[in-house]
Design a protein around this motif. Structure first.
Motif, PDB file in Angstrom:
ATOM      1  N   PRO A 120      -3.882   2.462   9.439  1.00 57.12           N
ATOM      2  CA  PRO A 120      -4.113   1.920   8.090  1.00 57.12           C
ATOM      3  C   PRO A 120      -2.822   1.833   7.276  1.00 57.12           C
ATOM      4  O   PRO A 120      -2.617   0.876   6.529  1.00 57.12           O
ATOM      5  CB  PRO A 120      -5.093   2.926   7.467  1.00 57.12           C
ATOM      6  CG  PRO A 120      -5.792   3.535   8.638  1.00 57.12           C
ATOM      7  CD  PRO A 120      -4.780   3.592   9.719  1.00 57.12           C
ATOM      8  N   GLU A 121      -1.968   2.829   7.446  1.00 61.50           N
ATOM      9  CA  GLU A 121      -0.708   2.826   6.706  1.00 61.50           C
ATOM     10  C   GLU A 121       0.169   1.660   7.160  1.00 61.50           C
ATOM     11  O   GLU A 121       0.769   0.953   6.354  1.00 61.50           O
ATOM     12  CB  GLU A 121       0.000   4.161   6.944  1.00 61.50           C
ATOM     13  CG  GLU A 121       1.245   4.388   6.129  1.00 61.50           C
ATOM     14  CD  GLU A 121       1.025   4.334   4.644  1.00 61.50           C
ATOM     15  OE1 GLU A 121      -0.077   4.711   4.187  1.00 61.50           O
ATOM     16  OE2 GLU A 121       1.937   3.893   3.935  1.00 61.50           O
ATOM     17  N   ARG A 168      -0.692  -1.807   5.794  1.00 61.37           N
ATOM     18  CA  ARG A 168      -0.521  -2.087   4.343  1.00 61.37           C
ATOM     19  C   ARG A 168       0.266  -3.363   4.101  1.00 61.37           C
ATOM     20  O   ARG A 168       0.011  -4.111   3.172  1.00 61.37           O
ATOM     21  CB  ARG A 168       0.204  -0.926   3.662  1.00 61.37           C
ATOM     22  CG  ARG A 168      -0.712   0.208   3.274  1.00 61.37           C
ATOM     23  CD  ARG A 168       0.040   1.280   2.566  1.00 61.37           C
ATOM     24  NE  ARG A 168       0.533   0.824   1.289  1.00 61.37           N
ATOM     25  CZ  ARG A 168       1.671   1.212   0.751  1.00 61.37           C
ATOM     26  NH1 ARG A 168       2.455   2.034   1.389  1.00 61.37           N
ATOM     27  NH2 ARG A 168       2.046   0.778  -0.419  1.00 61.37           N
ATOM     28  N   GLN A 196      -6.061  -5.987   0.298  1.00 61.20           N
ATOM     29  CA  GLN A 196      -7.082  -4.973   0.030  1.00 61.20           C
ATOM     30  C   GLN A 196      -7.253  -4.081   1.243  1.00 61.20           C
ATOM     31  O   GLN A 196      -6.840  -4.421   2.345  1.00 61.20           O
ATOM     32  CB  GLN A 196      -8.422  -5.645  -0.280  1.00 61.20           C
ATOM     33  CG  GLN A 196      -8.415  -6.330  -1.619  1.00 61.20           C
ATOM     34  CD  GLN A 196      -9.738  -7.004  -1.914  1.00 61.20           C
ATOM     35  OE1 GLN A 196     -10.369  -7.545  -1.031  1.00 61.20           O
ATOM     36  NE2 GLN A 196     -10.162  -6.972  -3.154  1.00 61.20           N
ATOM     37  N   ASN A 197      -7.867  -2.931   1.009  1.00 63.67           N
ATOM     38  CA  ASN A 197      -8.107  -2.008   2.124  1.00 63.67           C
ATOM     39  C   ASN A 197      -9.075  -2.620   3.127  1.00 63.67           C
ATOM     40  O   ASN A 197     -10.077  -3.221   2.758  1.00 63.67           O
ATOM     41  CB  ASN A 197      -8.721  -0.701   1.594  1.00 63.67           C
ATOM     42  CG  ASN A 197      -7.725   0.064   0.750  1.00 63.67           C
ATOM     43  OD1 ASN A 197      -6.522  -0.047   0.952  1.00 63.67           O
ATOM     44  ND2 ASN A 197      -8.226   0.812  -0.202  1.00 63.67           N
ATOM     45  N   ASP A 216      -7.342  -1.845  -5.950  1.00 68.70           N
ATOM     46  CA  ASP A 216      -6.624  -1.598  -4.685  1.00 68.70           C
ATOM     47  C   ASP A 216      -5.312  -2.334  -4.576  1.00 68.70           C
ATOM     48  O   ASP A 216      -4.351  -1.839  -4.012  1.00 68.70           O
ATOM     49  CB  ASP A 216      -7.483  -2.105  -3.512  1.00 68.70           C
ATOM     50  CG  ASP A 216      -8.626  -1.173  -3.222  1.00 68.70           C
ATOM     51  OD1 ASP A 216      -9.540  -1.570  -2.491  1.00 68.70           O
ATOM     52  OD2 ASP A 216      -8.590  -0.042  -3.741  1.00 68.70           O
ATOM     53  N   ARG A 263      -0.699  -2.163  -2.905  1.00 74.25           N
ATOM     54  CA  ARG A 263       0.030  -3.048  -1.999  1.00 74.25           C
ATOM     55  C   ARG A 263       1.178  -3.746  -2.707  1.00 74.25           C
ATOM     56  O   ARG A 263       2.022  -4.340  -2.074  1.00 74.25           O
ATOM     57  CB  ARG A 263      -0.952  -4.086  -1.435  1.00 74.25           C
ATOM     58  CG  ARG A 263      -0.327  -5.246  -0.675  1.00 74.25           C
ATOM     59  CD  ARG A 263       0.452  -4.806   0.540  1.00 74.25           C
ATOM     60  NE  ARG A 263       1.139  -5.924   1.167  1.00 74.25           N
ATOM     61  CZ  ARG A 263       2.339  -6.375   0.820  1.00 74.25           C
ATOM     62  NH1 ARG A 263       3.004  -5.791  -0.173  1.00 74.25           N
ATOM     63  NH2 ARG A 263       2.886  -7.404   1.445  1.00 74.25           N
TER      64      ARG A 263
END
Lengths: 353, 349
Positions: free
Chosen positions: A6-7, A10, A15-16, B195, B199
């Protein structure tokens, strides 16, 4: 799931992303580790650091692997995502205990960084992890617990009687003791062999530094053309390494031996093209290997040397070299940078052999 | 007589060269031979039937409107993209800035060393620019207020090419309404839903200089801006590596006011207060004055101040600086005890 994915993602996503996506990616990465060979891993390294890949099917093949687990995996405009995943593959190889290609992959990653603009690299933590792995493995291979303990065996002082049951019991015990002795002696033998190897390596390096003499060219280093010396010493130090990866202070040994031969010129920069062309004139096979197609532009010095040998003149290899490695032949390097790269590329060839 | 394309004629008679030179093997006219027939063009439906599902490539087709997060993935998955968050209260000049950048590239061949390389959100850009143009039939140039869509942030895309080395770079601006920032400044929970800030390569906080140079509104304006910043820092949405630009917009309007010196002093106090408050938590804060679309009576050129911001947005990335810091700080778990490994070369001068 690979915890760091996940890192690393980025950089790709506003968005996640969901956990499911990372799990499917992780499954595909683990599948790659089990089914692909070193050549495929080297292409992952190329993709990760941004080098050209000669295998035109590689990106499609990689996309297909991830598509198998995730039908929504992007098939077009996905180059950066593939780069991130290639880096994840490389990292996973290095982090997997006892993966047979760990050391070669880590060394190849180091070789591939030569001439790369660090601003173009992504997820540089992976490179640091590879460096740390090489350091920790070097220490682990060269550190020893003191195992100078006697082999403890026990035997009956005498045979009490010749009763068959008694004799069977005694011989069974003798068998066990002999087995124990065999195991212990083998361990000690391995330990001693490894210790001797380490000491032999250190002794040879010591004497090599002390002599300042080229075994390849059979003359003092100070009598060799300065532009070639970094390439020669990198190669010669590699010859003396008996255990992979290399000793921690390898760079210091290179500095010492170059300084002792060229104290006033050590800070002088060298053009890559001058070093390669000078080496070509000597007509020695410094970077011979059976793995030419495998290493390719991961080893730029090797590529430059091969191309210059194929070329009829001093400049004929420039354009093809630059095209395949994205490195200008006129790049200026310090002598220690050149020596280190020569060393790393030689170590990679050694690890593949 | 119109020329006949013989390649579109096929003959079932083996050896007939009618499709090459128009001459029938039997010596008949083209219309007389029963073996001749036109080659059928494959219909699109036939073609699509031949592609198996596994060979279909799903491709995002952009409408040209401002992008949603999913559409942005098509850009961020392809190449390294800088994300710039424009933050500030309503009508502080966020959308005008984006429109002005677009207008500048339309008028000039290049700007600040960059050439316009395209956009996936051209229609979105045009819509934002429309009210500033004569075609809108407005008396004065204006920017339409951004609609409030809390769950669906929109992005404006630019692709810029650097003159000289030709390197292409994608940048994405958020186009978030002032109302959403009001919610963020009032609630940590709302902050944490945002979120996209995590980023972000750049976080740009707007202060309206026109309001800061009005004694009746300046303190409230200052408080509103600080509230956004405080909320985001306290909810850990902004970290020490986030690159922050504090932008004093509508600078042309401030310069036209009386007591200009006093207003500039007030603004300098704001800058100093931000530096003092956040120097421990945020390491890269810079301050800029801009006038994206200055008044016609002003001496400032169109897009004043943007030339200082654009290179930062294109060339610098906090994401990469975070990566490099992390990569340099990974600690080793072991160290060697062998003397041979501890050798360090010391050059004797």
């Amino acid at each position: 799931m690979i915890a760091t994915l996940p890192e690393w993602y980025r950089i790709l996503s506003i968005q996640n992303l969901t956990t499911e996506i990372f799990e499917t990616r992780s499954i595909s990465i683990k599948k790659i580790l089990k089914t692909k060979d070193i050549g495929w891993f080297f292409n992952c390294i190329r993709l990760f650091v941004g080098k050209q890949i000669s295998d035109q099917n590689f990106l499609d093949e990689m996309t297909r692997i991830f598509l198998e687990e995730d039908p929504l995996f992007k098939q077009k405009d996905n180059l950066l995502e593939l780069r991130v995943l290639a880096g994840a593959v490389v990292n996973e190889i290095i982090e997997t205990p006892k993966h047979k290609e760990k050391i070669s992959t880590a060394i190849a990653l180091k070789c591939s960084l030569f001439g790369i603009n660090t601003k173009d690299l992504i997820n540089t933590e992976i490179i640091t992890r590879a460096n740390n792995f090489l350091i920790e493995e070097s220490i682990r291979q060269r550190e020893f617990e003191d195992k100078r303990t006697p082999v403890n065996l026990s035997f009956e002082p005498s045979i009490p009687d010749t009763n068959p049951a008694t004799l069977i019991a005694i011989f069974t015990k003798i068998n066990e003791q002999l087995h124990k002795a065999s195991v212990t002696l083998n361990e000690k033998s391995d330990y001693n062999s490894r210790r001797i190897q380490v000491l032999e390596e250190e002794s040879n390096i010591h004497w090599w530094i002390f002599r300042c003499f080229s075994n390849v060219l059979s003359k003092p280093l100070k009598d060799i053309e300065y532009e070639i010396v970094p390439l020669i010493v990198g190669k010669e130090l590699n010859h003396l390494i008996l255990i992979l990866p290399w000793p921690l202070a390898f760079e210091e040994y290179l500095k010492k031996v170059i300084y002792d031969s060229f104290p006033s010129e050590m800070n002088k920069e060298i053009l890559l093209k001058d070093a390669i062309n000078a080496l070509k004139k000597l007509k020695i096979d410094l970077f011979s290997t059976d793995h030419t197609s495998l290493i390719g532009n991961i080893c730029p010095l090797f590529t430059a040397y091969s191309l210059s040998n194929q070329s009829g003149d001093e400049t004929g290899w420039f354009s093809f070299f630059e095209k395949s490695t994205d490195i200008k032949p006129t790049i200026k390097l310090s002598c220690i940078e050149l020596a280190k790269q020569s060393f790393f590329e030689s170590m990679l060839l050694k690890s593949l052999n | 007589m119109a020329e006949i394309d013989f390649s579109k004629i096929k003959c079932d008679h083996e050896g007939c060269t009618v499709s090459i030179d128009g001459k029938c093997l039997e010596g008949l006219e083209l219309s007389q031979c029963s073996f001749h027939h036109p080659i059928e063009v494959e219909s699109a439906s036939n073609l699509s039937e031949e592609i198996s599902p596994s060979e279909e490539i799903l491709e995002t087709v952009f409408s040209g409107e401002a992008l949603n997060a999913n559409e942005c993935r098509s850009i961020t998955s392809a190449s390294i993209t800088n994300v710039i968050i424009l933050a500030g209260r309503a009508e502080s000049g966020k959308t005008t800035l984006i429109s002005s950048i677009f207008d500048i590239f339309q008028k000039e061949n290049s700007f600040d060393g960059y050439i316009f390389g395209g956009s996936r959100s051209l229609i979105g850009l045009e819509k934002r620019c429309h009210e500033s143009r004569i075609a809108s039939e407005r008396g004065e140039p204006n920017t339409e207020r951004t609609k409030f869509t809390p769950d669906d942030p929109k992005f404006i895309h630019f692709k810029l090419q650097k003159k000289g080395n030709g390197a292409l770079k994608d940048i994405l601006f958020t186009d978030i309404s002032g109302e959403q920032f009001r919610q963020i400044s009032n609630s940590t929970e709302e902050c944490q839903k945002f979120d996209v800030i995590k980023r972000a390569d750049h976080f740009v906080l707007f202060f309206d200089s026109n309001l800061l140079s009005d004694f009746t509104t300046r303190h409230q304006t200052k408080t509103n801006g600080f509230a956004i910043l405080r909320s985001l820092v306290e909810s850990n949405m902004l970290n020490s590596r986030t690159m922050i630009q504090i932008v004093y917009s509508k600078w042309d309007l401030l310069l036209q006011k009386g007591e200009m010196k006093e207003h500039i002093e007030f603004i300098n106090e704001i800058s100093n207060e931000i530096r003092l408050k956040y120097s421990d938590t945020i390491w890269n804060i810079r301050f800029f004055e801009i006038a994206s679309r200055p008044d016609v009576t002003s001496n400032l050129s169109f897009g004043y101040g943007i030339d200082k911001l654009l290179p930062i947005w294109v060339d610098e990335s906090s994401l990469f600086s975070i990566e490099r810091e992390k990569s340099n700080s990974v600690e080793l778990s072991t160290s060697s005890t062998r003397e041979f490994s501890k050798y360090r070369f010391l050059k004797i001068d």
